[in-house]
Write a protein that holds these residues in place. Structure first.
Motif, PDB file in Angstrom:
ATOM      1  N   GLY A   1      10.096 -45.765  -4.161  1.00  0.00           N
ATOM      2  CA  GLY A   1      11.191 -45.771  -5.282  1.00  0.00           C
ATOM      3  C   GLY A   1      12.468 -46.287  -4.546  1.00  0.00           C
ATOM      4  N   ASN A   2      12.278 -47.033  -3.739  1.00  0.00           N
ATOM      5  CA  ASN A   2      13.541 -47.366  -2.677  1.00  0.00           C
ATOM      6  C   ASN A   2      14.728 -48.241  -3.493  1.00  0.00           C
ATOM      7  OD1 ASN A   2      11.532 -49.490  -2.267  1.00  0.00           O
ATOM      8  ND2 ASN A   2      13.210 -50.440  -1.068  1.00  0.00           N
ATOM      9  N   ARG A   3      15.828 -47.994  -3.140  1.00  0.00           N
ATOM     10  CA  ARG A   3      16.799 -48.931  -3.748  1.00  0.00           C
ATOM     11  C   ARG A   3      17.345 -50.074  -2.834  1.00  0.00           C
ATOM     12  NH1 ARG A   3      21.634 -44.631  -4.471  1.00  0.00           N
ATOM     13  NH2 ARG A   3      22.924 -46.237  -5.309  1.00  0.00           N
ATOM     14  N   PHE A   4      17.092 -49.732  -1.447  1.00  0.00           N
ATOM     15  CA  PHE A   4      17.583 -50.563  -0.456  1.00  0.00           C
ATOM     16  C   PHE A   4      16.726 -50.684   0.840  1.00  0.00           C
ATOM     17  CE2 PHE A   4      21.161 -47.606  -1.545  1.00  0.00           C
ATOM     18  CZ  PHE A   4      21.751 -48.431  -2.157  1.00  0.00           C
ATOM     19  N   VAL A   5      16.578 -51.937   1.569  1.00  0.00           N
ATOM     20  CA  VAL A   5      16.114 -51.961   2.619  1.00  0.00           C
ATOM     21  C   VAL A   5      17.291 -52.500   3.459  1.00  0.00           C
ATOM     22  CG1 VAL A   5      14.486 -53.094   4.277  1.00  0.00           C
ATOM     23  CG2 VAL A   5      13.897 -52.625   1.850  1.00  0.00           C
ATOM     24  N   TYR A   6      17.692 -51.955   4.582  1.00  0.00           N
ATOM     25  CA  TYR A   6      18.893 -52.172   5.455  1.00  0.00           C
ATOM     26  C   TYR A   6      18.263 -52.755   6.869  1.00  0.00           C
ATOM     27  CZ  TYR A   6      23.537 -51.108   7.111  1.00  0.00           C
ATOM     28  OH  TYR A   6      24.900 -51.003   7.929  1.00  0.00           O
ATOM     29  N   LEU A   7      18.555 -54.132   7.172  1.00  0.00           N
ATOM     30  CA  LEU A   7      18.157 -54.603   8.346  1.00  0.00           C
ATOM     31  C   LEU A   7      19.342 -55.136   9.033  1.00  0.00           C
ATOM     32  CD1 LEU A   7      15.168 -56.649   6.756  1.00  0.00           C
ATOM     33  CD2 LEU A   7      15.086 -54.475   7.884  1.00  0.00           C
TER      34      LEU A   7
ATOM     35  N   GLY B   1      27.065 -54.169  11.582  1.00  0.00           N
ATOM     36  CA  GLY B   1      28.423 -54.609  11.177  1.00  0.00           C
ATOM     37  C   GLY B   1      28.650 -56.127  11.465  1.00  0.00           C
ATOM     38  N   PHE B   2      27.658 -56.453  12.838  1.00  0.00           N
ATOM     39  CA  PHE B   2      27.991 -57.941  13.005  1.00  0.00           C
ATOM     40  C   PHE B   2      26.955 -58.949  12.235  1.00  0.00           C
ATOM     41  CE2 PHE B   2      26.444 -61.606  15.775  1.00  0.00           C
ATOM     42  CZ  PHE B   2      27.626 -61.940  16.071  1.00  0.00           C
ATOM     43  N   PHE B   3      25.649 -58.458  12.027  1.00  0.00           N
ATOM     44  CA  PHE B   3      24.538 -59.028  11.313  1.00  0.00           C
ATOM     45  C   PHE B   3      23.918 -57.851  10.498  1.00  0.00           C
ATOM     46  CE2 PHE B   3      20.454 -60.498  10.211  1.00  0.00           C
ATOM     47  CZ  PHE B   3      20.656 -61.588   9.773  1.00  0.00           C
ATOM     48  N   ASN B   4      24.199 -57.872   9.060  1.00  0.00           N
ATOM     49  CA  ASN B   4      23.332 -57.181   8.408  1.00  0.00           C
ATOM     50  C   ASN B   4      22.841 -57.749   7.137  1.00  0.00           C
ATOM     51  OD1 ASN B   4      25.234 -55.446   9.765  1.00  0.00           O
ATOM     52  ND2 ASN B   4      25.028 -53.796   8.205  1.00  0.00           N
ATOM     53  N   LYS B   5      21.435 -57.419   6.768  1.00  0.00           N
ATOM     54  CA  LYS B   5      20.831 -58.242   5.786  1.00  0.00           C
ATOM     55  C   LYS B   5      20.237 -56.849   4.871  1.00  0.00           C
ATOM     56  CE  LYS B   5      16.939 -61.146   5.050  1.00  0.00           C
ATOM     57  NZ  LYS B   5      15.941 -62.059   5.538  1.00  0.00           N
ATOM     58  N   ILE B   6      20.838 -56.918   3.731  1.00  0.00           N
ATOM     59  CA  ILE B   6      20.217 -55.742   2.958  1.00  0.00           C
ATOM     60  C   ILE B   6      19.690 -56.137   1.528  1.00  0.00           C
ATOM     61  CG2 ILE B   6      21.266 -53.581   1.610  1.00  0.00           C
ATOM     62  CD1 ILE B   6      23.718 -53.528   3.720  1.00  0.00           C
ATOM     63  N   TYR B   7      18.575 -55.546   1.409  1.00  0.00           N
ATOM     64  CA  TYR B   7      18.006 -55.771   0.003  1.00  0.00           C
ATOM     65  C   TYR B   7      18.224 -54.660  -0.989  1.00  0.00           C
ATOM     66  CZ  TYR B   7      14.510 -58.737   2.654  1.00  0.00           C
ATOM     67  OH  TYR B   7      13.901 -59.915   3.270  1.00  0.00           O
ATOM     68  N   TYR B   8      18.621 -55.448  -2.101  1.00  0.00           N
ATOM     69  CA  TYR B   8      18.989 -54.426  -3.303  1.00  0.00           C
ATOM     70  C   TYR B   8      18.070 -54.609  -4.415  1.00  0.00           C
ATOM     71  CZ  TYR B   8      23.724 -54.174  -0.777  1.00  0.00           C
ATOM     72  OH  TYR B   8      24.656 -54.097  -0.051  1.00  0.00           O
ATOM     73  N   ARG B   9      17.777 -53.274  -4.673  1.00  0.00           N
ATOM     74  CA  ARG B   9      16.936 -53.410  -5.777  1.00  0.00           C
ATOM     75  C   ARG B   9      17.722 -53.670  -7.267  1.00  0.00           C
ATOM     76  NH1 ARG B   9      11.766 -50.734  -7.809  1.00  0.00           N
ATOM     77  NH2 ARG B   9      11.506 -49.765  -5.808  1.00  0.00           N
ATOM     78  N   SER B  10      19.105 -53.361  -7.329  1.00  0.00           N
ATOM     79  CA  SER B  10      20.136 -53.813  -8.155  1.00  0.00           C
ATOM     80  C   SER B  10      21.408 -54.105  -7.514  1.00  0.00           C
ATOM     81  CB  SER B  10      20.561 -52.479  -9.183  1.00  0.00           C
ATOM     82  OG  SER B  10      21.675 -52.848  -9.646  1.00  0.00           O
ATOM     83  N   PHE B  11      21.900 -55.254  -7.808  1.00  0.00           N
ATOM     84  CA  PHE B  11      22.932 -55.833  -7.150  1.00  0.00           C
ATOM     85  C   PHE B  11      24.379 -54.986  -7.592  1.00  0.00           C
ATOM     86  CE2 PHE B  11      20.670 -60.113  -6.501  1.00  0.00           C
ATOM     87  CZ  PHE B  11      20.687 -59.840  -5.004  1.00  0.00           C
ATOM     88  N   LYS B  12      24.137 -54.163  -8.704  1.00  0.00           N
ATOM     89  CA  LYS B  12      25.238 -53.277  -8.639  1.00  0.00           C
ATOM     90  C   LYS B  12      25.620 -52.565  -7.630  1.00  0.00           C
ATOM     91  CE  LYS B  12      24.132 -50.932 -12.476  1.00  0.00           C
ATOM     92  NZ  LYS B  12      23.838 -50.089 -13.788  1.00  0.00           N
ATOM     93  N   ASP B  13      24.575 -51.960  -6.756  1.00  0.00           N
ATOM     94  CA  ASP B  13      24.747 -51.153  -5.725  1.00  0.00           C
ATOM     95  C   ASP B  13      25.799 -52.171  -4.740  1.00  0.00           C
ATOM     96  OD1 ASP B  13      23.781 -49.051  -6.473  1.00  0.00           O
ATOM     97  OD2 ASP B  13      21.944 -49.498  -5.673  1.00  0.00           O
TER      98      ASP B  13
END
Length: 258
Positions: A125-131, A136-148
């Motif tokens: 039931g994850n909302r995110f994957v944070y890589l 702060g220099f290179f962040n790649k975040i998956y969002y189940r909903s772009f509202k977040d």
């Protein structure tokens, strides 16, 4: 060779990939992410980290950060970890139901910072994957909903602005000025630009008597944040493509596209 820009906090780059449901960013750190979702974040399964106060899950052989320790994690020197990757989950039960294939997909995510299949798992039931690499220099975040994503951007920008423009009180003590979060509708209307890749520059804010103007440049899609930064340095001398404006009298935000 990667450089750490000491002024990482006053320049924000965001590039939204709608098909694969992630945003690449520079300038927004985990502490700001955790603050934006402070009441709603689930526990975090830590894929790459150096946090020394996690709990251990026997099934995945990975550590996780319970919700009551997320603040402690956010206060840590996460930039100093190098790689920092996690996926949130609703219940530990869900972790224990993951198949070997799914655990392999998670390990691949943490190792390569890309997905084998879109990383949203009903069991978790994850909302995110944070890589992140050098958070702060290179962040790649998956969002189940772009509202977040728009919630994060609206809160992070107003919070950064408050920290940059410290007001001196009568006693000469610097105090943080508080700005309301930027209306999400304003940021949503920037979506076509964000899909191309934009820089929002708080260091180039135009402070006027009645308002503040934050310039926005469309600079394109970058996988290397050093290349992005060089492009910003070239383009910042040119006219910007939009301005996010704060009216000091009405305390309201608006957007001008140029």
């Amino acid at each position: 060779m990667k450089k750490h820009h000491p002024d990482i906090r006053d320049l924000v780059y965001v590039h939204l990939n709608q098909n694969d449901q992630y945003v690449l960013s520079y300038g927004i750190e985990f502490a700001e992410f955790a603050a934006a979702f402070s009441d709603t974040l689930n526990p975090l399964l830590l894929l790459k980290h150096q946090f020394d106060d996690g709990d251990f899950n026997m099934h995945t052989l990975l550590e996780y950060c319970p919700t009551n320790r997320i603040k402690k994690l956010a206060d840590d020197d996460i930039y100093g970890y190098g790689d920092f990757c996690w996926i949130d989950f609703a219940e530990e039960e869900g972790l224990n139901e993951l198949t070997g294939q799914e655990i392999a997909e998670l390990l691949y995510l943490g190792h390569h910072k890309q997905h084998l299949k879109l990383p949203f798992y009903n069991k978790l039931g994850n909302r995110f994957v944070y890589l992140a690499h050098d958070d702060g220099f290179f962040n790649k975040i998956y969002y189940r909903s772009f509202k977040d994503f728009f919630q994060l951007l609206s809160q992070a920008l107003s919070s950064k602005l408050g920290e940059l423009k410290l007001e001196k009180s009568i006693l000469g003590i610097k105090k943080k000025r508080l700005y309301p979060p930027i209306n999400k509708e304003i940021l949503l209307s920037l979506t076509p630009f964000i899909k191309e890749g934009i820089c929002i520059s708080l260091r180039d804010v135009d402070h006027q008597r009645s308002r503040l103007e934050i310039p926005v440049w469309v600079i394109g899609d970058f996988a290397s944040m050093d290349d992005m930064y060089e492009e910003y340095e070239q383009i910042s001398g040119e006219n910007c493509h939009a301005k996010i404006i704060f009216d000091k009298k009405t305390k309201e935000w608006k957007l001008t596209v140029i």
